[in-house]
Motif scaffolding. Structure first.
Motif, mmCIF file in Angstrom:
data_model
loop_
_atom_site.group_PDB
_atom_site.id
_atom_site.type_symbol
_atom_site.label_atom_id
_atom_site.label_comp_id
_atom_site.label_asym_id
_atom_site.label_seq_id
_atom_site.Cartn_x
_atom_site.Cartn_y
_atom_site.Cartn_z
ATOM 1 N N LYS A 51 -27.915 6.872 -27.611
ATOM 2 C CA LYS A 51 -26.954 5.846 -27.184
ATOM 3 C C LYS A 51 -25.620 6.041 -27.923
ATOM 4 O O LYS A 51 -24.554 5.920 -27.352
ATOM 5 C CB LYS A 51 -27.541 4.459 -27.484
ATOM 6 C CG LYS A 51 -26.848 3.331 -26.776
ATOM 7 C CD LYS A 51 -27.560 2.020 -27.059
ATOM 8 C CE LYS A 51 -26.816 0.840 -26.503
ATOM 9 N NZ LYS A 51 -26.743 0.801 -25.060
ATOM 10 N N GLU A 52 -25.749 6.353 -29.218
ATOM 11 C CA GLU A 52 -24.551 6.622 -30.030
ATOM 12 C C GLU A 52 -24.285 8.118 -29.899
ATOM 13 O O GLU A 52 -25.034 8.929 -30.441
ATOM 14 C CB GLU A 52 -24.893 6.262 -31.477
ATOM 15 C CG GLU A 52 -23.785 5.604 -32.236
ATOM 16 C CD GLU A 52 -24.262 5.191 -33.610
ATOM 17 O OE1 GLU A 52 -25.289 4.489 -33.709
ATOM 18 O OE2 GLU A 52 -23.620 5.575 -34.591
ATOM 19 N N TYR A 53 -23.232 8.483 -29.225
ATOM 20 C CA TYR A 53 -23.030 9.874 -28.826
ATOM 21 C C TYR A 53 -21.671 10.361 -29.321
ATOM 22 O O TYR A 53 -20.710 9.590 -29.367
ATOM 23 C CB TYR A 53 -23.093 9.937 -27.291
ATOM 24 C CG TYR A 53 -23.110 11.325 -26.694
ATOM 25 C CD1 TYR A 53 -24.307 12.000 -26.502
ATOM 26 C CD2 TYR A 53 -21.930 11.945 -26.305
ATOM 27 C CE1 TYR A 53 -24.320 13.269 -25.947
ATOM 28 C CE2 TYR A 53 -21.938 13.220 -25.746
ATOM 29 C CZ TYR A 53 -23.137 13.876 -25.570
ATOM 30 O OH TYR A 53 -23.161 15.130 -25.021
ATOM 31 N N TYR A 54 -21.596 11.635 -29.688
ATOM 32 C CA TYR A 54 -20.314 12.200 -30.118
ATOM 33 C C TYR A 54 -19.794 13.186 -29.080
ATOM 34 O O TYR A 54 -20.500 14.114 -28.700
ATOM 35 C CB TYR A 54 -20.466 12.913 -31.463
ATOM 36 C CG TYR A 54 -20.562 11.954 -32.617
ATOM 37 C CD1 TYR A 54 -19.415 11.379 -33.151
ATOM 38 C CD2 TYR A 54 -21.795 11.595 -33.143
ATOM 39 C CE1 TYR A 54 -19.494 10.479 -34.202
ATOM 40 C CE2 TYR A 54 -21.879 10.693 -34.187
ATOM 41 C CZ TYR A 54 -20.728 10.141 -34.720
ATOM 42 O OH TYR A 54 -20.803 9.251 -35.749
ATOM 43 N N ILE A 55 -18.556 12.960 -28.656
ATOM 44 C CA ILE A 55 -17.870 13.931 -27.805
ATOM 45 C C ILE A 55 -16.980 14.741 -28.745
ATOM 46 O O ILE A 55 -16.260 14.159 -29.562
ATOM 47 C CB ILE A 55 -17.017 13.218 -26.734
ATOM 48 C CG1 ILE A 55 -17.949 12.502 -25.744
ATOM 49 C CG2 ILE A 55 -16.097 14.197 -26.004
ATOM 50 C CD1 ILE A 55 -17.241 11.586 -24.789
ATOM 51 N N SER A 56 -17.078 16.047 -28.683
ATOM 52 C CA SER A 56 -16.264 16.859 -29.588
ATOM 53 C C SER A 56 -15.552 17.952 -28.824
ATOM 54 O O SER A 56 -15.936 18.287 -27.691
ATOM 55 C CB SER A 56 -17.139 17.463 -30.687
ATOM 56 O OG SER A 56 -18.032 18.390 -30.122
ATOM 57 N N GLY A 57 -14.550 18.513 -29.441
ATOM 58 C CA GLY A 57 -13.812 19.593 -28.789
ATOM 59 C C GLY A 57 -12.774 20.193 -29.705
ATOM 60 O O GLY A 57 -12.672 19.824 -30.873
ATOM 61 N N ILE A 58 -12.053 21.135 -29.134
ATOM 62 C CA ILE A 58 -10.958 21.751 -29.893
ATOM 63 C C ILE A 58 -9.719 21.770 -29.004
ATOM 64 O O ILE A 58 -9.795 22.066 -27.806
ATOM 65 C CB ILE A 58 -11.335 23.162 -30.419
ATOM 66 C CG1 ILE A 58 -10.225 23.683 -31.323
ATOM 67 C CG2 ILE A 58 -11.656 24.139 -29.297
ATOM 68 C CD1 ILE A 58 -10.647 24.837 -32.216
ATOM 69 N N THR A 59 -8.619 21.407 -29.614
ATOM 70 C CA THR A 59 -7.368 21.375 -28.866
ATOM 71 C C THR A 59 -6.263 21.960 -29.739
ATOM 72 O O THR A 59 -6.557 22.626 -30.738
ATOM 73 C CB THR A 59 -7.064 19.936 -28.401
ATOM 74 O OG1 THR A 59 -5.866 19.932 -27.640
ATOM 75 C CG2 THR A 59 -6.920 18.964 -29.563
ATOM 76 N N LYS A 60 -5.027 21.724 -29.330
ATOM 77 C CA LYS A 60 -3.916 22.259 -30.122
ATOM 78 C C LYS A 60 -3.417 21.183 -31.087
ATOM 79 O O LYS A 60 -3.518 19.990 -30.784
ATOM 80 C CB LYS A 60 -2.806 22.721 -29.190
ATOM 81 C CG LYS A 60 -3.243 23.935 -28.382
ATOM 82 C CD LYS A 60 -2.323 24.262 -27.263
ATOM 83 C CE LYS A 60 -2.902 25.423 -26.454
ATOM 84 N NZ LYS A 60 -2.108 25.807 -25.326
ATOM 85 N N SER A 61 -2.910 21.611 -32.215
ATOM 86 C CA SER A 61 -2.426 20.658 -33.218
ATOM 87 C C SER A 61 -1.355 19.737 -32.618
ATOM 88 O O SER A 61 -0.469 20.197 -31.894
ATOM 89 C CB SER A 61 -1.853 21.457 -34.390
ATOM 90 O OG SER A 61 -1.300 20.597 -35.324
ATOM 91 N N GLY A 62 -1.472 18.468 -32.883
ATOM 92 C CA GLY A 62 -0.479 17.494 -32.412
ATOM 93 C C GLY A 62 -0.808 16.862 -31.076
ATOM 94 O O GLY A 62 -0.146 15.914 -30.650
ATOM 95 N N VAL A 63 -1.855 17.357 -30.402
ATOM 96 C CA VAL A 63 -2.245 16.794 -29.103
ATOM 97 C C VAL A 63 -3.050 15.507 -29.330
ATOM 98 O O VAL A 63 -3.963 15.484 -30.149
ATOM 99 C CB VAL A 63 -3.085 17.815 -28.292
ATOM 100 C CG1 VAL A 63 -3.674 17.174 -27.037
ATOM 101 C CG2 VAL A 63 -2.246 19.023 -27.932
#
Lengths: 151, 476
Positions: A51-63
């Protein structure tokens, strides 16, 4: 001459369709666009028992990355508030982001919005289904399962 | 008149004899080393083996206490650091799990990184030693039975996953060779089930592997950072007790003659045999045929430094039953511990912070290792540099004798106030400011205390990289 041209156009069309299928097939699990790559969930559609879920990712600095959930009653996506805080994060130098969300039972349509410093906005959607029954529940009797569903 | 003179003379003579006896007794008693016991009786028993004294004050079990234990039940976890009350209450049970499969002598089966993460993510107890330890040393220190083919142990996972009969399954990680092993035992997994169910306060703390942060960096995105999958990513900022730094200036002057003599004895020297010198910078030196001991202050803290007069000799540690590295670490740790005792550094704990493996032995057969000070299990560093400086530095010659020793003397006292630790991800964002590398592979992230120039203490995150022994201090 015209016939040969038609054949060539048709051939190139077929080739481009096949090649586009190949691109998809080569990386079917990749979730992302040119601004963000989602690491969890790994696919556009996924299932979890957490139920407690983590969405993670990688993006560009400042986004700035914000997370919305579809509300079927208003037929719109609402910005999530988790533990009293808006689900908005600005990526630091590492570009890594992780956002906790509380999933609701069944399908959760999650929209991830990125706001780049240059004003560019992207949207991405993932579907996460929360299964109320865990593996332990499967080992229980059908009566226990019914009770769990009713609860 | 003559009789009176005789009486006075007799009294003076008696007083002189009495005084010489008292002085002799005082000098003789001051030569005794109380650090192992506390009374002459305890010293006699420990030296002679009388009244059950073993004659060996080996505290190896404490030296190789794991840095962190992580319990995972369902999708939730508890992280327990060495030095905390919770750790003390559960460590005995964890150690008994370690010892429960003592009879297993078969080789462990090599397994995959995926299997390791699968076990760690699910119902299990993860034990992280924080350093790589040679198998023989760990087996000697803890009395456990790590299989022959697991040459080095960095961390262990106890689980029941994969056992249809609810037996204990043990996974080992050899961080030096990046290899994983699995050992099925015939022991019941009940003790670990009991531990997992008895502990309260499970939280949702994801591991790097669960967030996909352990995968290769994405070209064109972010800071080209990967994190070892076992690293817990604490996403919320937190609190820890805020200690108070206490600088002990001119440490040597705080010691009485007896304590000083005991200290010199640790290095095979004594007050009576050593010559004392002092230079204009305030450095006090004791020199004899065995070596030199210096006491000085470098502006941050007092320092004790010992150097053997002859590098082929040095301080010998007699422990025939221990493996070579184990004997050196045990002996060196014991000296550092005694130094803490002489200066009343009672709130300091000691953490062996470098690998105890053959890789730390150079081509001349010389071995070096380091110890960090800690409080409540959290290491304490001076923050004038981005790289952590160890509090104790020890070097041994090829015979296993101590030839160099350097220890900082300062104290950190507990207080009621709290220190804030930022979320781990903030530290990861700042790693590039302290590490000058294009691609950064993070092996460990752990909390630390930083002593600032104004002697205040702040909470920081410390980062260790793959293939790099340096501890980088990531300030906010």
């Amino acid at each position: 001459m015209k016939k040969a041209l038609k054949v060539m156009v048709l051939f190139s069309l077929v080739l481009s369709i096949f090649s586009s299928f190949n691109v998809l097939a080569a990386d079917p699990g990749m979730v992302g666009n040119s601004v963000i790559k989602i690491k969890k969930p790994e696919t556009y559609t996924s299932t979890t028992t957490q139920k407690e879920y983590y969405i993670s990712g990688i993006t560009k600095s400042g986004v700035a990355v914000s997370v919305y959930r579809f509300n079927p009653y208003t037929n719109s996506f609402n910005l999530l508030y988790v533990d009293g805080k808006a689900a908005v994060q600005t990526a630091g130098a590492s570009g890594l982001i992780a956002q906790k969300v509380y999933l609701t039972d069944g399908n959760n349509r999650i929209r991830i919005r990125t706001d780049s410093p240059d004003g560019k906005i992207t949207l991405l959607e993932v579907n996460i289904t929360l299964n109320v029954l865990s593996l332990n529940d499967i080992q229980k009797s059908p009566i226990d399962i019914r009770k769990a569903i009713e609860a | 008149m003559n009789k009176k003179t005789e009486i006075v003379k007799s009294i003076i003579l008696t007083l002189l004899v009495a005084m010489s006896v008292v002085l002799f007794a005082n000098t003789w008693v001051s030569q005794w080393d109380y650090s192992e016991g506390g009374s002459i009786l305890s010293i006699i028993t420990s030296k002679t083996g009388l009244f059950g004294g073993s004659g060996n004050s080996d505290d190896s079990t404490d030296i190789f206490t794991p840095a962190t234990v992580m319990l995972t039940s369902g999708a939730k976890r508890i992280i327990v650091d060495k030095g905390t009350e919770k750790f003390s209450s559960m460590y005995g049970d964890i150690l008994s799990v370690f010892l429960s499969y003592n009879d297993v002598s078969e080789n462990a089966e090599e397994t995959t990184e995926e299997q390791w993460y699968y076990q760690q993510k699910n119902h299990s107890i993860y034990v992280d030693f924080g350093i790589n330890i040679k198998r023989e040393v760990l087996n000697y220190a803890l009395g456990c039975a790590v299989p022959d083919n697991v040459k080095t142990v960095s961390s262990v996972v106890f689980t029941t996953n994969g056992s249809a009969t609810n037996k204990l399954v043990v996974y080992y990680y050899n961080g030096l060779e990046n290899k994983y092993y699995m050992q099925a035992t015939s022991e019941s997994a009940e003790p670990i089930e009991k531990l997992l169910s008895n502990v309260k306060g499970y939280e949702n703390i994801p591991l790097a592997v669960e967030l996909g942060f352990n995968t290769s960096p994405e070209e064109g995105f972010g800071g080209q950072i990967t994190i070892n999958g076992s690293v817990p990513i604490i996403l919320e900022s937190g609190e820890a007790p805020k200690p108070l730094y206490k600088n002990i200036k001119n440490a040597v002057t705080t010691l009485d003659n007896r304590a000083l003599n005991k200290m010199l004895k640790c290095f095979g020297m004594s007050v009576s045999s050593a010559n004392r010198y002092a230079d204009k910078n305030g450095t006090a030196m004791y020199i004899d045929t065995e070596g030199t001991i210096k006491f000085y202050d470098d502006g941050k803290s007092s320092i004790i430094e010992y150097e053997a007069a002859n590098m082929a000799r040095g301080v010998e540690f007699e422990n025939e039953s221990a493996p070579a590295l184990g004997s050196m670490v045990s002996g060196g740790y014991d000296i550092a511990n005694k130094m803490c005792g002489y200066f009343d550094l009672n709130d300091i704990c000691l953490n062996v912070s470098s690998d105890i493996t053959d890789n730390m032995v150079n081509e001349n057969g010389e071995f070096a290792f380091y110890i960090d000070y800690c409080t409540e299990g959290i290491p304490v560093y001076f923050c004038d540099n981005n790289k952590a400086e160890h509090s104790v530095e020890l070097k041994f010659n090829s015979k296993g004798n101590l030839v160099y020793f350097k220890q900082r003397i300062f104290n950190v006292l507990p207080t009621d106030s709290k220190n804030e630790f930022p979320a781990v991800i903030e530290a990861i964002d700042n790693v590039h400011s302290v590490v000058n590398k294009d691609i950064i592979k993070i092996k460990k992230i752990f909390r630390g205390f930083c002593i600032n120039k104004d002697e205040s203490i702040s909470g920081i995150w410390c980062v260790k990289l793959e293939d790099d022994e340096t501890v980088y201090l990531v300030k906010n």
